[in-house]
Design a protein around this motif. Structure first.
Motif, PDB file in Angstrom:
ATOM      1  N   TYR A 350      26.069  -9.717 -43.943  1.00 19.82           N
ATOM      2  CA  TYR A 350      24.731  -9.574 -43.353  1.00 19.82           C
ATOM      3  C   TYR A 350      24.552 -10.488 -42.143  1.00 19.82           C
ATOM      4  O   TYR A 350      23.453 -10.960 -41.863  1.00 19.82           O
ATOM      5  N   SER A 351      25.646 -10.723 -41.444  1.00 19.91           N
ATOM      6  CA  SER A 351      25.584 -11.563 -40.258  1.00 19.91           C
ATOM      7  C   SER A 351      25.960 -10.763 -39.024  1.00 19.91           C
ATOM      8  O   SER A 351      26.909  -9.964 -39.052  1.00 19.91           O
ATOM      9  N   TYR A 352      25.221 -10.936 -37.950  1.00 17.03           N
ATOM     10  CA  TYR A 352      25.501 -10.337 -36.647  1.00 17.03           C
ATOM     11  C   TYR A 352      25.701  -8.822 -36.795  1.00 17.03           C
ATOM     12  O   TYR A 352      24.805  -8.136 -37.286  1.00 17.03           O
ATOM     13  N   GLN A 353      26.833  -8.289 -36.372  1.00 24.75           N
ATOM     14  CA  GLN A 353      27.038  -6.839 -36.453  1.00 24.75           C
ATOM     15  C   GLN A 353      27.504  -6.394 -37.836  1.00 24.75           C
ATOM     16  O   GLN A 353      27.617  -5.194 -38.094  1.00 24.75           O
ATOM     17  N   ASN A 354      27.763  -7.338 -38.703  1.00 20.37           N
ATOM     18  CA  ASN A 354      28.213  -7.027 -40.061  1.00 20.37           C
ATOM     19  C   ASN A 354      27.037  -7.063 -41.038  1.00 20.37           C
ATOM     20  O   ASN A 354      26.990  -7.867 -41.954  1.00 20.37           O
ATOM     21  N   GLY A 355      26.067  -6.200 -40.784  1.00 18.40           N
ATOM     22  CA  GLY A 355      24.918  -6.109 -41.684  1.00 18.40           C
ATOM     23  C   GLY A 355      23.685  -6.830 -41.199  1.00 18.40           C
ATOM     24  O   GLY A 355      22.707  -6.961 -41.943  1.00 18.40           O
ATOM     25  N   GLY A 356      23.700  -7.296 -39.937  1.00 21.13           N
ATOM     26  CA  GLY A 356      22.465  -7.801 -39.356  1.00 21.13           C
ATOM     27  C   GLY A 356      21.527  -6.639 -39.055  1.00 21.13           C
ATOM     28  O   GLY A 356      21.947  -5.480 -39.040  1.00 21.13           O
ATOM     29  N   ASP A 357      20.268  -6.946 -38.837  1.00 19.98           N
ATOM     30  CA  ASP A 357      19.265  -5.913 -38.551  1.00 19.98           C
ATOM     31  C   ASP A 357      18.922  -5.974 -37.064  1.00 19.98           C
ATOM     32  O   ASP A 357      18.405  -6.981 -36.579  1.00 19.98           O
ATOM     33  N   TRP A 358      19.222  -4.889 -36.346  1.00 19.85           N
ATOM     34  CA  TRP A 358      19.038  -4.831 -34.889  1.00 19.85           C
ATOM     35  C   TRP A 358      18.022  -3.756 -34.505  1.00 19.85           C
ATOM     36  O   TRP A 358      18.320  -2.558 -34.576  1.00 19.85           O
ATOM     37  N   THR A 359      16.852  -4.179 -34.074  1.00 19.76           N
ATOM     38  CA  THR A 359      15.879  -3.218 -33.538  1.00 19.76           C
ATOM     39  C   THR A 359      16.467  -2.482 -32.344  1.00 19.76           C
ATOM     40  O   THR A 359      16.072  -1.356 -32.044  1.00 19.76           O
ATOM     41  N   TRP A 360      17.403  -3.108 -31.646  1.00 18.67           N
ATOM     42  CA  TRP A 360      18.058  -2.512 -30.484  1.00 18.67           C
ATOM     43  C   TRP A 360      18.607  -1.124 -30.803  1.00 18.67           C
ATOM     44  O   TRP A 360      18.595  -0.227 -29.960  1.00 18.67           O
ATOM     45  N   PHE A 361      19.067  -0.929 -32.036  1.00 14.44           N
ATOM     46  CA  PHE A 361      19.486   0.405 -32.461  1.00 14.44           C
ATOM     47  C   PHE A 361      18.428   1.064 -33.335  1.00 14.44           C
ATOM     48  O   PHE A 361      18.237   2.278 -33.280  1.00 14.44           O
ATOM     49  N   GLY A 362      17.731   0.278 -34.149  1.00 12.52           N
ATOM     50  CA  GLY A 362      16.731   0.857 -35.039  1.00 12.52           C
ATOM     51  C   GLY A 362      15.651   1.628 -34.299  1.00 12.52           C
ATOM     52  O   GLY A 362      15.233   2.711 -34.728  1.00 12.52           O
ATOM     53  N   ASP A 391       4.902 -11.224 -35.186  1.00 12.12           N
ATOM     54  CA  ASP A 391       5.065 -12.419 -36.020  1.00 12.12           C
ATOM     55  C   ASP A 391       5.852 -13.516 -35.306  1.00 12.12           C
ATOM     56  O   ASP A 391       5.574 -14.710 -35.477  1.00 12.12           O
ATOM     57  N   ASN A 392       6.862 -13.107 -34.499  1.00 11.75           N
ATOM     58  CA  ASN A 392       7.710 -14.073 -33.801  1.00 11.75           C
ATOM     59  C   ASN A 392       7.308 -14.270 -32.343  1.00 11.75           C
ATOM     60  O   ASN A 392       7.975 -15.006 -31.610  1.00 11.75           O
ATOM     61  N   ASN A 393       6.242 -13.566 -31.952  1.00 16.26           N
ATOM     62  CA  ASN A 393       5.733 -13.637 -30.574  1.00 16.26           C
ATOM     63  C   ASN A 393       6.832 -13.380 -29.546  1.00 16.26           C
ATOM     64  O   ASN A 393       6.955 -14.089 -28.547  1.00 16.26           O
ATOM     65  N   GLY A 394       7.645 -12.364 -29.810  1.00 16.54           N
ATOM     66  CA  GLY A 394       8.692 -12.029 -28.852  1.00 16.54           C
ATOM     67  C   GLY A 394       9.795 -11.202 -29.475  1.00 16.54           C
ATOM     68  O   GLY A 394       9.725 -10.810 -30.650  1.00 16.54           O
ATOM     69  N   PHE A 395      10.822 -10.963 -28.677  1.00 24.80           N
ATOM     70  CA  PHE A 395      11.935 -10.099 -29.069  1.00 24.80           C
ATOM     71  C   PHE A 395      13.190 -10.937 -29.314  1.00 24.80           C
ATOM     72  O   PHE A 395      13.536 -11.800 -28.511  1.00 24.80           O
ATOM     73  N   TYR A 396      13.881 -10.626 -30.396  1.00 24.84           N
ATOM     74  CA  TYR A 396      15.123 -11.330 -30.716  1.00 24.84           C
ATOM     75  C   TYR A 396      16.267 -10.339 -30.844  1.00 24.84           C
ATOM     76  O   TYR A 396      16.074  -9.160 -31.133  1.00 24.84           O
ATOM     77  N   GLU A 397      17.466 -10.860 -30.654  1.00 26.50           N
ATOM     78  CA  GLU A 397      18.654 -10.011 -30.634  1.00 26.50           C
ATOM     79  C   GLU A 397      18.853  -9.276 -31.953  1.00 26.50           C
ATOM     80  O   GLU A 397      19.104  -8.080 -31.985  1.00 26.50           O
ATOM     81  N   TRP A 398      18.756 -10.017 -33.055  1.00 30.37           N
ATOM     82  CA  TRP A 398      18.897  -9.392 -34.372  1.00 30.37           C
ATOM     83  C   TRP A 398      18.155 -10.230 -35.403  1.00 30.37           C
ATOM     84  O   TRP A 398      17.631 -11.295 -35.084  1.00 30.37           O
ATOM     85  N   TYR A 399      18.110  -9.701 -36.622  1.00 32.06           N
ATOM     86  CA  TYR A 399      17.347 -10.350 -37.683  1.00 32.06           C
ATOM     87  C   TYR A 399      18.192 -10.410 -38.955  1.00 32.06           C
ATOM     88  O   TYR A 399      19.002  -9.526 -39.231  1.00 32.06           O
ATOM     89  N   SER A 400      17.984 -11.482 -39.721  1.00 33.86           N
ATOM     90  CA  SER A 400      18.738 -11.675 -40.958  1.00 33.86           C
ATOM     91  C   SER A 400      18.237 -10.734 -42.047  1.00 33.86           C
ATOM     92  O   SER A 400      17.230 -10.052 -41.886  1.00 33.86           O
ATOM     93  N   ILE A 401      18.936 -10.752 -43.156  1.00 38.23           N
ATOM     94  CA  ILE A 401      18.540  -9.929 -44.293  1.00 38.23           C
ATOM     95  C   ILE A 401      17.157 -10.337 -44.801  1.00 38.23           C
ATOM     96  O   ILE A 401      16.452  -9.565 -45.442  1.00 38.23           O
ATOM     97  N   LYS A 402      16.745 -11.578 -44.487  1.00 39.66           N
ATOM     98  CA  LYS A 402      15.416 -12.071 -44.866  1.00 39.66           C
ATOM     99  C   LYS A 402      14.405 -11.902 -43.724  1.00 39.66           C
ATOM    100  O   LYS A 402      13.317 -12.470 -43.755  1.00 39.66           O
ATOM    101  N   ARG A 406      17.315 -14.048 -35.156  1.00 32.10           N
ATOM    102  CA  ARG A 406      18.627 -14.616 -34.887  1.00 32.10           C
ATOM    103  C   ARG A 406      19.073 -14.233 -33.474  1.00 32.10           C
ATOM    104  O   ARG A 406      18.592 -13.256 -32.896  1.00 32.10           O
ATOM    105  N   GLY A 407      20.035 -14.985 -32.971  1.00 34.89           N
ATOM    106  CA  GLY A 407      20.635 -14.650 -31.680  1.00 34.89           C
ATOM    107  C   GLY A 407      19.721 -14.951 -30.506  1.00 34.89           C
ATOM    108  O   GLY A 407      18.811 -15.779 -30.578  1.00 34.89           O
ATOM    109  N   SER A 408      19.962 -14.236 -29.418  1.00 31.65           N
ATOM    110  CA  SER A 408      19.244 -14.466 -28.174  1.00 31.65           C
ATOM    111  C   SER A 408      17.771 -14.098 -28.286  1.00 31.65           C
ATOM    112  O   SER A 408      17.404 -13.089 -28.886  1.00 31.65           O
ATOM    113  N   GLY A 409      16.912 -14.938 -27.688  1.00 32.30           N
ATOM    114  CA  GLY A 409      15.503 -14.600 -27.571  1.00 32.30           C
ATOM    115  C   GLY A 409      15.273 -13.783 -26.311  1.00 32.30           C
ATOM    116  O   GLY A 409      16.181 -13.575 -25.515  1.00 32.30           O
ATOM    117  N   THR A 410      14.046 -13.312 -26.121  1.00 34.13           N
ATOM    118  CA  THR A 410      13.671 -12.412 -25.016  1.00 34.13           C
ATOM    119  C   THR A 410      14.732 -11.327 -24.835  1.00 34.13           C
ATOM    120  O   THR A 410      15.164 -11.040 -23.725  1.00 34.13           O
TER     121      THR A 410
END
Length: 430
Positions: A350-362, A391-402, A406-410
């Motif tokens: 569940y880290s990065y591309q191995n099960g991370g959650d990416w709005t970029w594709f979602g 909730d995070n007042n911005g866009f992040y690269e990906w999100y953890s299982i929780k 995670r990753g780059s902001g904006t």
């Protein structure tokens, strides 16, 4: 900064790009969308983020083509047409001698003395170029981005722009020729690439994992081939004279994608069709893994029927629930076991591309659901993606299982795909 188009014209072009059909929705759903409190916030935030630059996010100095392709519609709302065109032309000036397209470019002055994994071009002395060679989506991403630029602006002059000894139109075909010569298997009639996690850019073998080498296990996957089909559709539309050459190739790759990559019994795309063996243990059942991103691009490429799109969504929702993940931006499920990738960014699970959650594709999945008429489902599934921007007042690269950022902001890719999805929702209420 001068906008390219009026708001109404920009909206019309975005809807053209997404090929959105007229989908009647009931009054209750329409009112829900109209009164949604997250959408105005996310739209406003996306425009603010887009005004601050075109690099992928605050963790990246590069302008990546795979990212730029996903926020060019958003960029068109706040940038001059000439600036967007110039950003695209840099990729052509730094095109390789064999026609390959770079991943991204960085101002030369930002390159440190010990950094060597860069290429340079006499046609573009301002920048250093980088390419993750395990990917096979740089060429197709650039074709798609140029297509969107023309659709957004009506400016076809980019195609006749001379870069070195070739026009942009010729260079677009040259990029596709590179894939046919260097990333194509005649055995299966499909585009190839290194083994990665779905659309990812990290291979499992030793090292950092972004460059093809002697340890690489080449394979065919749904993401690379769907991206190729979308790019050929775009190419033939903006340069009709190319149809004679590419129509049959597209038809063959489409047919072979269904023949070799679609698992009829499981109603899903297999992760990989290997050309020289798998990098994973012999007793590992890789086909148990579901690739969310590649499936979404398959929808865009027209590789799934409407019924199969719904079945795919149901499977995504089921697996998100099993994983305990925040949204259908989940990259894949189940994740590859810990230690299957040498690069630690892919571990633990569940880290990065191995099960991370990416709005970029979602959010791209959301766009496709709207296109195929599954608006109620799209509205339901987009909610956690919108909420976490607030909730995070911005866009992040990906999100953890929780659901932790995670990753780059904006992260502009996330901003771009959400912005387009919101425009599509809003159009349905008019």
């Amino acid at each position: 900064m001068k906008k390219i188009l009026s708001s109404a014209a920009a909206l019309a072009f975005i809807l053209t790009l997404t090929a959105q059909p007229k989908t009647p929705i009931d009054k209750q759903l329409s009112e829900k969308i109209k009164s949604d409190s997250y959408m105005p916030f996310v739209k406003k935030k996306a425009l603010e983020v887009m005004k601050t630059g075109v690099n992928a996010g605050d963790g990246y100095r590069e302008v990546w083509i795979r990212d730029y392709n996903t926020f060019i519609e958003l960029a068109a709302q706040v940038s001059k047409k000439e600036d967007i065109k110039e950003n695209l032309l840099v990729f052509f000036r730094m095109q390789g001698d064999d026609g390959n397209i770079i991943d991204g470019y960085t101002p030369k002055e930002q390159i440190g003395a010990g950094e060597t994994d860069f290429s340079y071009s006499k046609l573009e002395p301002r920048y250093a170029a980088h390419k993750n060679t395990v990917e096979t989506d740089q060429e197709t991403s650039l074709v798609q981005a140029v297509y969107k630029y023309i659709k957004l602006t009506g400016d076809k002059s980019i195609l006749t722009e001379k870069v070195g000894d070739k026009t942009v139109a010729k260079r677009l075909e040259w990029a596709m020729d590179f894939l046919m010569k260097n990333r194509y298997t005649t055995k299966y009639g499909l585009i190839t690439g290194a083994t990665t996690a779905d659309w990812g850019d990290v291979q499992p073998e030793d090292g950092y994992g972004v460059d093809l080498d002697g340890n690489t296990h080449m394979a065919c996957d749904i993401y690379d081939n769907a991206m190729f089909i979308v790019a050929l559709n775009n190419l033939m539309e903006i340069i009709p004279s190319t149809k004679t050459k590419w129509e049959k190739i597209k038809a063959d790759v489409t047919k072979n994608t269904r023949t070799y990559l679609w698992d009829t019994k499981k109603q899903k795309y297999i992760p990989h069709l290997y050309l020289n063996g798998s990098p994973f243990p012999a007793d590992f059942d890789e086909n148990n893994i579901y690739y969310f991103g590649g499936t979404t691009v398959a929808m865009e490429a027209g590789l799934l029927s409407k019924a199969e799109v719904k079945a795919s969504l149901d499977e995504m929702v089921k697996r998100v629930k099993e994983a305990g993940a925040p949204s259908i931006g989940l990259t894949l499920y189940p994740p590859y076991p810990n230690g299957f990738f040498a690069n630690k960014i892919m571990n633990p699970v569940y880290s990065y591309q191995n099960g991370g959650d990416w709005t970029w594709f979602g959010a791209r999945t959301i766009q496709q659901l709207i296109k195929y008429g599954y608006v109620e489902e799209a509205y339901r599934e987009v909610q956690p993606m919108l909420k976490r921007v607030k909730d995070n007042n911005g866009f992040y690269e990906w999100y953890s299982i929780k659901n932790e950022p995670r990753g780059s902001g904006t992260f502009r890719g996330e901003a771009g795909v959400l912005y387009t999805a919101i425009i599509m929702f809003e159009n349905l209420t008019k």
